[in-house]
Design a protein around this motif. Structure first.
Motif, PDB file in Angstrom:
ATOM      1  N   ILE A 224       7.476 -14.247  -4.800  1.00  0.00           N
ATOM      2  CA  ILE A 224       7.853 -14.566  -3.430  1.00  0.00           C
ATOM      3  C   ILE A 224       8.964 -13.646  -2.955  1.00  0.00           C
ATOM      4  O   ILE A 224       8.939 -13.115  -1.836  1.00  0.00           O
ATOM      5  N   GLU A 225       9.950 -13.411  -3.821  1.00  0.00           N
ATOM      6  CA  GLU A 225      11.062 -12.540  -3.460  1.00  0.00           C
ATOM      7  C   GLU A 225      10.593 -11.125  -3.173  1.00  0.00           C
ATOM      8  O   GLU A 225      11.082 -10.474  -2.231  1.00  0.00           O
ATOM      9  N   ARG A 226       9.618 -10.649  -3.925  1.00  0.00           N
ATOM     10  CA  ARG A 226       9.087  -9.302  -3.671  1.00  0.00           C
ATOM     11  C   ARG A 226       8.433  -9.233  -2.292  1.00  0.00           C
ATOM     12  O   ARG A 226       8.564  -8.231  -1.579  1.00  0.00           O
TER      13      ARG A 226
ATOM     14  N   VAL B 295       0.981 -20.903  -6.083  1.00  0.00           N
ATOM     15  CA  VAL B 295       0.253 -19.669  -6.396  1.00  0.00           C
ATOM     16  C   VAL B 295       1.153 -18.484  -6.699  1.00  0.00           C
ATOM     17  O   VAL B 295       0.684 -17.473  -7.228  1.00  0.00           O
ATOM     18  N   PHE B 296       2.451 -18.574  -6.360  1.00  0.00           N
ATOM     19  CA  PHE B 296       3.368 -17.464  -6.611  1.00  0.00           C
ATOM     20  C   PHE B 296       4.607 -17.942  -7.352  1.00  0.00           C
ATOM     21  O   PHE B 296       5.100 -19.049  -7.096  1.00  0.00           O
ATOM     22  N   THR B 297       5.120 -17.107  -8.241  1.00  0.00           N
ATOM     23  CA  THR B 297       6.415 -17.370  -8.855  1.00  0.00           C
ATOM     24  C   THR B 297       7.518 -17.028  -7.864  1.00  0.00           C
ATOM     25  O   THR B 297       7.283 -16.340  -6.858  1.00  0.00           O
TER      26      THR B 297
ATOM     27  N   GLU C  49       3.694 -25.513   7.442  1.00  0.00           N
ATOM     28  CA  GLU C  49       3.036 -26.571   6.680  1.00  0.00           C
ATOM     29  C   GLU C  49       3.001 -26.311   5.186  1.00  0.00           C
ATOM     30  O   GLU C  49       3.282 -27.204   4.379  1.00  0.00           O
ATOM     31  N   LYS C  50       2.661 -25.093   4.774  1.00  0.00           N
ATOM     32  CA  LYS C  50       2.398 -24.836   3.360  1.00  0.00           C
ATOM     33  C   LYS C  50       3.465 -23.974   2.693  1.00  0.00           C
ATOM     34  O   LYS C  50       3.227 -23.412   1.628  1.00  0.00           O
ATOM     35  N   LYS C  51       4.626 -23.848   3.330  1.00  0.00           N
ATOM     36  CA  LYS C  51       5.658 -22.977   2.774  1.00  0.00           C
ATOM     37  C   LYS C  51       5.973 -23.320   1.315  1.00  0.00           C
ATOM     38  O   LYS C  51       5.990 -22.450   0.439  1.00  0.00           O
ATOM     39  N   GLU C  52       6.232 -24.588   1.053  1.00  0.00           N
ATOM     40  CA  GLU C  52       6.583 -24.982  -0.313  1.00  0.00           C
ATOM     41  C   GLU C  52       5.374 -24.905  -1.243  1.00  0.00           C
ATOM     42  O   GLU C  52       5.524 -24.688  -2.446  1.00  0.00           O
TER      43      GLU C  52
ATOM     44  N   ALA D  86      14.329 -20.185  -5.413  1.00  0.00           N
ATOM     45  CA  ALA D  86      15.514 -20.968  -5.760  1.00  0.00           C
ATOM     46  C   ALA D  86      15.676 -21.199  -7.254  1.00  0.00           C
ATOM     47  O   ALA D  86      16.675 -21.734  -7.676  1.00  0.00           O
ATOM     48  N   ARG D  87      14.691 -20.808  -8.051  1.00  0.00           N
ATOM     49  CA  ARG D  87      14.792 -21.126  -9.471  1.00  0.00           C
ATOM     50  C   ARG D  87      15.502 -20.032 -10.250  1.00  0.00           C
ATOM     51  O   ARG D  87      16.518 -20.269 -10.885  1.00  0.00           O
TER      52      ARG D  87
END
Length: 486
Positions: A439-441, A433-435, A425-428, A465-466
């Motif tokens: 997220i990658e870390r 709250v995170f860059t 539900e809240k993946k995106e 993705a950015r």
């Protein structure tokens, strides 16, 4: 994500490690497992299995790992964020048959349970000795402690007693390849806090097969009060003033007008007055000598904020009815709406009025009613978005409204979940709250435990993705890596 196989071949492999009655594979049987408590997203699992022991879980995981088949651990299916929902093609490992209370150590105040053990059943099982298990999500009568660990569930009394992670002493887990590990089990263990890492990891790091929990002695005394208000703002200010006064209630819950209408129309009404704008359910517990003064202080604060009526529970029966009324609030929305979507944002208590006003604006702009039922004391909001899935586009509108309510929470320094988890539900919304780098870390941490993303795949995090793109080599065991883009 996995090698294409025939279902009959998979069933044959599973039959080598599980009895026939522990395997579901026909479509008509699998429909029950299309989703969890978040019903707007659905997918069909490849099969569902029901192990009875850690050894059977381990053998199943080894088999699935060998054949590169993704899998999802599942408890009672009461989760509200799609954490146990398949995308399609996974094997669901249901832990509901692992439902034993393995041991209780009253002297050291701990108990060991299997993951399928029902939350409320633990308190009921030890109450004759004057003990209880503190985490009390609204679904405690049917949710499992294993599921609570996966989502780091909270509850009405987490204001004073904390959420699930504050009551976990040890875990036995099965890793992505079937290896069995034991973590914790004694206070103040040296090294990294792996218990804290796994609690709330939503089944993406390991499968929990045994849990050592902290149990508490029943408080000597308890008082519960209802406070009625003509405005939500007055109720919010009362909550803030109670906490600012240094009072530490066991719980402060709030319901607004729409929520009150819902619970009074459902199965556990208690006679809240019509036209009421807000109600607070306040509870204090502890040493008997101080309880009366605490409840009197809270009553005084409410009077300073224009409370219209206050009731103090006469006995445990009345207290139980009030809590049943509140704890069935989510399901009660079915009495006033064909469908509803539960959200789970967190905000600073001092911003309650502001955010509830923002949520009302979102409701007005969207045309969808939003009922607010929440843990007011710790700022954990649960906007209930009411809609009718039969109307074209209304489900999508409800999902968008849910994301907008979370954005309102994060705009004041809050978070997108307090206890329900992220799941599908809240993946995106994690981007609120995170860059992408943050997220990658976290995905790198996940890759240590779940290198091929086969354990509850693609849950909890969006793919950055950015500034970077997370890549993985499926089936190779290669860790996550980042490729920079200009």
């Amino acid at each position: 994500m996995s090698t294409v196989i025939e279902k009959s071949e998979l069933v044959k492999w599973l039959s080598d490690v599980l009895p026939e009655d522990a395997i579901l594979y026909r479509d008509e049987d699998l429909r029950t497992y299309e989703c969890d408590g978040l019903t707007v997203y659905r997918g069909m699992p490849l099969a569902v299995v029901f192990p009875h022991s850690t050894e059977e879980v381990s053998e199943v995981v080894k088999l699935l790992h060998k054949h590169e088949i993704p899998f999802i651990p599942r408890g009672a299916g009461t989760g509200l964020s799609g954490g146990a929902t398949p995308y399609g093609g996974e094997v669901i490992i249901s832990l509901v048959r692992m439902k034993g209370l393995l041991s209780v150590d009253y002297e050291n105040r701990e108990a060991v349970v299997q993951p399928g053990y029902i939350n409320l059943k633990l308190s009921n099982s030890i109450s004759h000795r004057g003990y209880y298990y503190a985490p009390d999500p609204s679904s405690q009568a049917c949710c499992t402690i294993g599921g609570n660990v996966a989502e780091n569930a909270g509850g009405a009394h987490c204001l004073k007693y904390g959420v699930t992670t504050n009551h976990i002493l040890g875990l036995e887990v099965v890793m992505h390849d079937g290896e069995v590990l034991e973590l914790g089990g004694a206070p103040d263990m040296p090294g990294y806090d792996l218990l804290g890492l796994l609690t709330g990891s939503e089944g993406t790091l390991a499968i929990v097969t045994s849990i050592t929990v902290r149990i508490l002695k029943n408080p000597e005394a308890k008082e519960t009060a209802l406070a009625y208000f003509d405005t939500v703002d007055d109720a919010c200010q009362a909550v803030s003033d109670i906490i600012s006064a240094g009072i530490v209630p066991a719980a402060i819950e709030m319901m607004d007008e729409i929520a009150i209408v819902g619970v009074e129309a459902a199965t556990k009404p208690v006679g809240h007055p019509e036209g009421l704008k807000a109600v607070l359910i306040m509870e204090v517990d502890g040493i008997g000598a101080g309880i009366t003064s605490q409840i009197e202080e809270m009553v005084a604060v409410c009077k300073q904020n224009h409370v219209t009526e206050i009731k103090v529970a006469k006995n445990n029966v009345e207290r139980g009815k009030w809590w049943a009324n509140r704890k069935t609030a989510f399901g009660a929305m079915g009495a006033i709406s064909p469908d509803y979507l539960v959200q789970d944002g967190v905000i600073p208590r001092s911003r309650l009025m502001e955010v509830l006003q923002d949520i009302q604006k979102i409701s007005d702009e969207s045309g969808l009613r939003i009922a607010n039922v929440f843990h007011a004391g710790d700022g954990n909001l649960h906007p209930l978005i009411l809609f009718d899935a039969r109307n074209e586009g209304e489900t999508e509108l409800a999902i968008d409204v849910g994301s907008r309510t979370l954005a309102a929470c994060t705009a004041v320094g809050g978070s997108i979940t307090g206890e329900h988890g992220v799941g599908i539900e809240k993946k995106e919304d994690m981007r609120l709250v995170f860059t992408d780098e943050e997220i990658e870390r976290q995905l790198r941490v996940r890759s240590v435990f779940n290198p091929n993303n086969r354990l509850n795949p693609d849950k909890q995090f969006p793919k950055p993705a950015r500034c970077g793109e997370v890549k993985r080599a499926v089936g190779s065991g290669e860790a996550w890596s980042v490729a920079s883009h200009s």
